[in-house]
Design a protein around this motif. Structure first.
Motif, short mmCIF file in Angstrom:
data_model
loop_
_atom_site.label_atom_id
_atom_site.label_comp_id
_atom_site.label_asym_id
_atom_site.label_seq_id
_atom_site.Cartn_x
_atom_site.Cartn_y
_atom_site.Cartn_z
N GLU A 129 0.82 -1.21 0.00
CA GLU A 129 0.00 0.00 0.00
C GLU A 129 0.85 1.27 0.00
O GLU A 129 0.38 2.35 0.34
CB GLU A 129 -0.94 -0.02 1.21
N THR A 130 2.12 1.14 -0.38
CA THR A 130 3.01 2.30 -0.42
C THR A 130 2.50 3.32 -1.43
O THR A 130 2.17 2.98 -2.56
CB THR A 130 4.43 1.86 -0.82
N ALA A 131 2.44 4.58 -1.00
CA ALA A 131 2.00 5.65 -1.90
C ALA A 131 3.08 5.93 -2.94
O ALA A 131 4.27 6.01 -2.61
CB ALA A 131 1.70 6.92 -1.10
N TRP A 166 5.47 -7.32 -8.55
CA TRP A 166 6.45 -6.35 -8.10
C TRP A 166 5.90 -5.63 -6.87
O TRP A 166 4.69 -5.58 -6.64
CB TRP A 166 6.79 -5.34 -9.20
N ARG A 167 6.83 -5.09 -6.06
CA ARG A 167 6.43 -4.36 -4.87
C ARG A 167 7.51 -3.37 -4.49
O ARG A 167 8.68 -3.54 -4.88
CB ARG A 167 6.12 -5.31 -3.72
N VAL A 168 7.12 -2.33 -3.71
CA VAL A 168 8.08 -1.30 -3.32
C VAL A 168 8.09 -1.07 -1.80
O VAL A 168 8.71 -0.13 -1.33
CB VAL A 168 7.76 0.05 -4.01
N ASP A 169 7.43 -1.96 -1.05
CA ASP A 169 7.33 -1.74 0.40
C ASP A 169 8.44 -2.41 1.18
O ASP A 169 8.45 -2.40 2.41
CB ASP A 169 5.97 -2.22 0.91
N GLY A 170 9.41 -3.01 0.49
CA GLY A 170 10.53 -3.65 1.18
C GLY A 170 10.23 -5.02 1.74
O GLY A 170 11.10 -5.66 2.33
N LYS A 171 9.00 -5.51 1.55
CA LYS A 171 8.64 -6.83 2.05
C LYS A 171 8.93 -7.90 1.00
O LYS A 171 9.24 -7.59 -0.15
CB LYS A 171 7.15 -6.86 2.43
#
Length: 296
Positions: free
Chosen positions: A100-102, A151-156
């Protein structure tokens, strides 16, 4: 290569022809042409060396590139494979549903552009360009999982392994939360290139929880480990499994007592049962047989 040297700089004597007689040759990407020449030369050398499996593997690679071989004519033709339509984003990767990263609209556009460019580069086998896109994505905090097309950008970390049936399932409950936590830590370690740490976490899963991983299939399973060994490959009947477990436990005890002669005798009994051991990674399995029926 000395024997293919007489075929000139390309290393082979195959000429390109159109897929259909009378057609003109369509332009071909320079890097792809180099790769085709290398595979044609490698296949020719393999055939000269009578390494037919290698030659067949080269042919399969060429077919995968869209190349058809016409051996009697010493020719090859090329048809570019149709690329799927991935819609406006130009790729088939989805953002993780729990991320849910903006993100600024410009950043999202950049991410989609890099994912599309990387996918296109991989389809053309321009792996250096694809790696450059991956590195640029990583520089802005994007973690790509090719297996899950996500893909993701929240570091998880992405969920990497699903639970599969194992012969240790009847040994009481496993702490599934602990398994998933270790899998997540391992995934992050692999993402960061910390492969020794990732290997240590896999070893911890095995030693503390009796869990082994199959990275190729993306599964984890509970195993029994008599004498520190677990089964891979086909299952055996319960009677044989009990005999194998007893022999492995006794063999381990003999090794601990430095009674290597008796340990060797017990290993010979395992061999008589049709069981082979991998003493490096500590697994056992039903022995494979070759075409002549000999065990290996």
């Amino acid at each position: 290569g000395a024997r293919v040297g007489r075929f000139g700089p390309a290393g082979h004597d195959y000429a390109r022809v159109p897929p259909t007689d009378g057609e003109e040759l369509a332009p071909i990407d320079e890097q792809l042409q180099v790769q085709i020449d290398l595979l044609l030369a490698k296949r020719l050398q393999a055939k000269l060396d009578r390494k037919f499996k290698t030659a067949d593997a080269c042919r399969a690679q060429l077919n995968g590139l869209g190349v058809s071989l016409h051996d009697q004519r010493r020719a090859w033709s090329y048809v570019e494979a149709a690329r799927p339509d991935f819609g406006p984003d130009g790729h088939d990767y989805s953002r993780a549903t729990d991320d849910e990263t903006a993100l600024e609209p410009e950043t999202l556009v950049r991410i989609n552009r890099l994912l599309a460019t990387r996918l296109e580069a991989k389809s053309r086998r321009h792996f250096e360009e694809a790696d450059a896109c991956r590195d640029e994505l990583a520089s802005i905090g994007v973690f790509v999982n090719d297996k899950l097309r996500g893909w993701r950008v929240d570091g998880k970390a992405f969920p990497t392994h699903a639970n599969a049936p194992g012969d240790g399932d009847g040994d009481g409950e496993v702490d599934e939360r602990a398994v998933l936590e270790l899998l997540a830590r391992r995934s992050l370690a692999r993402k960061d290139g910390a492969y020794e740490e990732a290997d240590a976490l896999a070893a911890e899963l095995r030693s503390s929880l009796g869990v082994v991983l199959d990275d190729k299939r993306g599964t984890w399973r509970r195993v029994q480990q008599p004498g520190g060994y677990y089964r891979v490959g086909p299952a055996v009947d319960p009677v044989t499994a009990k005999k194998v477990a007893d022999l492995l436990e006794r063999r381990s005890e003999c090794q601990a007592a430095r009674d290597y002669a008796e340990a060797d005798t017990l290993q010979a009994q395992l061999t008589d049962l049709g069981i082979t051991l991998d003493t490096r990674i500590k697994t056992w399995r039903v022995a494979r047989t070759d075409k002549s029926g000999a065990r290996r």
